[in-house]
Design a protein around this motif. Sequence first.
Motif, PDB file in Angstrom:
ATOM      1  N   LEU A 124       0.827  -1.205   0.000  1.00  0.00           N
ATOM      2  CA  LEU A 124       0.000   0.000   0.000  1.00  0.00           C
ATOM      3  C   LEU A 124       0.862   1.256   0.000  1.00  0.00           C
ATOM      4  N   ARG A 125       2.166   1.067   0.108  1.00  0.00           N
ATOM      5  CA  ARG A 125       3.062   2.220   0.142  1.00  0.00           C
ATOM      6  C   ARG A 125       3.170   2.868  -1.242  1.00  0.00           C
ATOM      7  N   CYS A 126       3.344   4.191  -1.255  1.00  0.00           N
ATOM      8  CA  CYS A 126       3.518   4.916  -2.516  1.00  0.00           C
ATOM      9  C   CYS A 126       4.253   6.230  -2.272  1.00  0.00           C
ATOM     10  N   GLU A 127       5.093   6.635  -3.244  1.00  0.00           N
ATOM     11  CA  GLU A 127       5.830   7.895  -3.121  1.00  0.00           C
ATOM     12  C   GLU A 127       5.202   9.010  -3.957  1.00  0.00           C
ATOM     13  N   HIS A 128       4.097   8.721  -4.668  1.00  0.00           N
ATOM     14  CA  HIS A 128       3.325   9.752  -5.353  1.00  0.00           C
ATOM     15  C   HIS A 128       2.186  10.216  -4.434  1.00  0.00           C
ATOM     16  N   THR A 129       1.617  11.364  -4.761  1.00  0.00           N
ATOM     17  CA  THR A 129       0.437  11.855  -4.034  1.00  0.00           C
ATOM     18  C   THR A 129      -0.638  12.246  -5.042  1.00  0.00           C
ATOM     19  N   CYS A 130      -1.093  11.278  -5.823  1.00  0.00           N
ATOM     20  CA  CYS A 130      -2.102  11.537  -6.852  1.00  0.00           C
ATOM     21  C   CYS A 130      -3.434  11.876  -6.183  1.00  0.00           C
ATOM     22  N   HIS A 131      -4.058  12.971  -6.611  1.00  0.00           N
ATOM     23  CA  HIS A 131      -5.296  13.390  -5.954  1.00  0.00           C
ATOM     24  C   HIS A 131      -6.465  12.480  -6.280  1.00  0.00           C
ATOM     25  N   TYR A 132      -6.356  11.667  -7.353  1.00  0.00           N
ATOM     26  CA  TYR A 132      -7.461  10.760  -7.684  1.00  0.00           C
ATOM     27  C   TYR A 132      -7.229   9.337  -7.197  1.00  0.00           C
ATOM     28  N   CYS A 133      -6.190   9.124  -6.401  1.00  0.00           N
ATOM     29  CA  CYS A 133      -5.917   7.777  -5.900  1.00  0.00           C
ATOM     30  C   CYS A 133      -7.121   7.270  -5.110  1.00  0.00           C
ATOM     31  N   GLN A 134      -7.507   6.020  -5.379  1.00  0.00           N
ATOM     32  CA  GLN A 134      -8.712   5.473  -4.753  1.00  0.00           C
ATOM     33  C   GLN A 134      -8.447   4.763  -3.436  1.00  0.00           C
ATOM     34  N   VAL A 135      -7.173   4.642  -3.055  1.00  0.00           N
ATOM     35  CA  VAL A 135      -6.856   3.961  -1.810  1.00  0.00           C
ATOM     36  C   VAL A 135      -6.076   4.886  -0.890  1.00  0.00           C
ATOM     37  N   SER A 136      -6.070   4.549   0.372  1.00  0.00           N
ATOM     38  CA  SER A 136      -5.339   5.331   1.362  1.00  0.00           C
ATOM     39  C   SER A 136      -3.874   4.937   1.295  1.00  0.00           C
ATOM     40  N   ARG A 137      -3.065   5.705   0.587  1.00  0.00           N
ATOM     41  CA  ARG A 137      -1.667   5.346   0.400  1.00  0.00           C
ATOM     42  C   ARG A 137      -0.844   5.749   1.630  1.00  0.00           C
ATOM     43  N   VAL A 138       0.221   5.028   1.863  1.00  0.00           N
ATOM     44  CA  VAL A 138       1.130   5.325   2.963  1.00  0.00           C
ATOM     45  C   VAL A 138       2.552   5.311   2.420  1.00  0.00           C
ATOM     46  N   THR A 139       3.483   5.918   3.152  1.00  0.00           N
ATOM     47  CA  THR A 139       4.849   6.033   2.655  1.00  0.00           C
ATOM     48  C   THR A 139       5.858   5.268   3.491  1.00  0.00           C
ATOM     49  N   SER A 140       5.409   4.706   4.611  1.00  0.00           N
ATOM     50  CA  SER A 140       6.368   4.051   5.487  1.00  0.00           C
ATOM     51  C   SER A 140       5.795   2.750   6.043  1.00  0.00           C
ATOM     52  N   PHE A 236       1.867  19.138 -18.265  1.00  0.00           N
ATOM     53  CA  PHE A 236       1.068  20.054 -17.448  1.00  0.00           C
ATOM     54  C   PHE A 236      -0.190  19.383 -16.888  1.00  0.00           C
ATOM     55  N   ILE A 237      -0.659  18.305 -17.539  1.00  0.00           N
ATOM     56  CA  ILE A 237      -1.787  17.531 -17.000  1.00  0.00           C
ATOM     57  C   ILE A 237      -1.277  16.427 -16.078  1.00  0.00           C
ATOM     58  N   HIS A 238      -0.309  15.670 -16.556  1.00  0.00           N
ATOM     59  CA  HIS A 238       0.177  14.509 -15.791  1.00  0.00           C
ATOM     60  C   HIS A 238       0.741  14.938 -14.433  1.00  0.00           C
ATOM     61  N   ASN A 239       1.534  15.991 -14.414  1.00  0.00           N
ATOM     62  CA  ASN A 239       2.140  16.421 -13.151  1.00  0.00           C
ATOM     63  C   ASN A 239       1.105  16.954 -12.166  1.00  0.00           C
ATOM     64  N   ARG A 240       0.034  17.528 -12.674  1.00  0.00           N
ATOM     65  CA  ARG A 240      -1.047  17.991 -11.791  1.00  0.00           C
ATOM     66  C   ARG A 240      -1.848  16.801 -11.255  1.00  0.00           C
ATOM     67  N   ASN A 241      -2.130  15.844 -12.120  1.00  0.00           N
ATOM     68  CA  ASN A 241      -2.917  14.678 -11.715  1.00  0.00           C
ATOM     69  C   ASN A 241      -2.118  13.740 -10.814  1.00  0.00           C
ATOM     70  N   ARG A 242      -0.862  13.522 -11.188  1.00  0.00           N
ATOM     71  CA  ARG A 242      -0.039  12.514 -10.523  1.00  0.00           C
ATOM     72  C   ARG A 242       1.194  13.192  -9.918  1.00  0.00           C
ATOM     73  N   HIS A 243       0.962  13.902  -8.861  1.00  0.00           N
ATOM     74  CA  HIS A 243       2.008  14.719  -8.235  1.00  0.00           C
ATOM     75  C   HIS A 243       3.042  13.845  -7.531  1.00  0.00           C
ATOM     76  N   LYS A 244       4.306  14.175  -7.763  1.00  0.00           N
ATOM     77  CA  LYS A 244       5.405  13.549  -7.026  1.00  0.00           C
ATOM     78  C   LYS A 244       6.240  14.663  -6.413  1.00  0.00           C
ATOM     79  N   PRO A 245       6.356  14.682  -5.099  1.00  0.00           N
ATOM     80  CA  PRO A 245       7.107  15.755  -4.443  1.00  0.00           C
ATOM     81  C   PRO A 245       8.542  15.870  -4.961  1.00  0.00           C
TER      82      PRO A 245
END
Length: 502
Positions: A124-140, A236-245
């Motif tokens: 369930l871990r993920c390093e992206h912060t996509c605003h449309y992600c359907q699951v509760s992602r965690v980073t650690s 400009f669309i992909h980076n807004r939709n699928r944000h990676k810090p």
Amino acid sequence: MITVDSSPYSNSRKFKEFSHYIASPQRYYLLPFKFHRLSPGKEVIVNEIGDLLVIPMGTTGRIVAGEINPDNISDQELFADLIANFFISVTPLPELIEVLATRYRTKKSFLDYFTSLHIFVISLRCEHTCHYCQVSRVTSDKNKYDMKRFHIDAGIAIMMKSPNPHVTMEFQGGEALLAFESIVYAVEKTKIEAEKHNKKVTYVICTNLALLTDEMIQFFFNNGILISTSLDGPAFIHNRNRHKPHASSHQLVVEGIERCRQRLGEEGISALVTTTALSLEHPEEIVDEYVRLGFHNIFLRPISPYGFATRSTDKNKYETARFLDFYKKALARIIQYNLDGYFIREDYASIILKKMLTPFPVGYVDLQSPAGLVNNVVVFNYDGAIYASDEARMLAEMNDLTFKLGTLGEDTYEEIFYGNKVSTLSEVMINEALPGCSECAFQSYCGADPVFNHTTQGDLVGHRPTSAFCERNMEIIRYLILTMDEDKKKEKIFRSWITGKS
């Protein structure tokens, strides 16, 4: 049967002459079909196996009334088409009834071997912060949010019990590559078990490619693993939709696509679009980006109304009519590229067209009847929970366990797939028996989706007049049929999407 003589000069009731009751000879008998209005001047009729005819408005009424006369020159071609496509028969039972039955069985042959797609939510871990992600992602917390070896083993054991000789093992997340060691373990374990059980296994990894290494690519190559990624359009669309810090997710995915192609080949990697509110404003730019990057297919799909994606309504919620407008503009762009000599197909249309124009079934879960959940797909979550579909897993992230089937390592195969939960779901999985679907002309091209109905309408059966699923599919199907009828060049393009030949 008694007929009353209504003559004013008669006060008695008596039978008519025998000749009155002899049925007039019929030119033909009706076979089951449905109809739909395509446009002000045209309607379409569709039979039980999906054969269709586009006819002038009012023709359906003439067919039903028995008015199509093969002795009239104007009706001869129509009469022949109706006979050939099993809309009418000159005998009460068609002479080629066995052909009709064989074609119907072929359409439903996806049921022959039961579940094929087995999704392992490996982390369930993920390093992206996509605003449309359907699951509760965690980073650690790798130990808590990665699938344990015990659950991996139990999932493989269930997959091996499937009666299907060809199964797919798909790894999802979070970001699946964060648990690459677990993927390696699962693939190696499955290879051993597949040989024991005489199974052919297709491996797929869903990943954003940001963590891709040469070691991973070599492992994919060695094991014939297919890669599925997300590409939402230009930067400009992909980076807004699928944000990676602190990074450009678009640059990372484009570089990853190229690296995979170099080692795995063109067919080794595919990409999907998720359509957000921002995406709706740029249909042509999204198609252009796929062509720029050398893709020959694009899958235009609306955002799913599941899980945590519903919390960002300003970015993720829009009316179905807006998506349909976006879809038609993007489809027009795709068609133009084909007319100009560049082959690219739209995958959702291709799936529908295959159902329309061929006798073969499709493997796409959302457009199957009986529904694809359980019959075609099952999901093993990172925590061992088993769900009827990927969407069902997303619902569980919002504490809705309606579609949870059991737990890995605790429930047997029989309890999972033949238990009370699946028995209940099976009652609402067949669109031939659902209100609003059973009489719809497009029923054979569509599917049943009780998860969508439950999520959007609070009911497993659903209400067709207010269903976004119904609104979207009916309009896309209508639009494809009308487009083929009005422009034979476009019909040729559509047929090429099925055959893969331009």
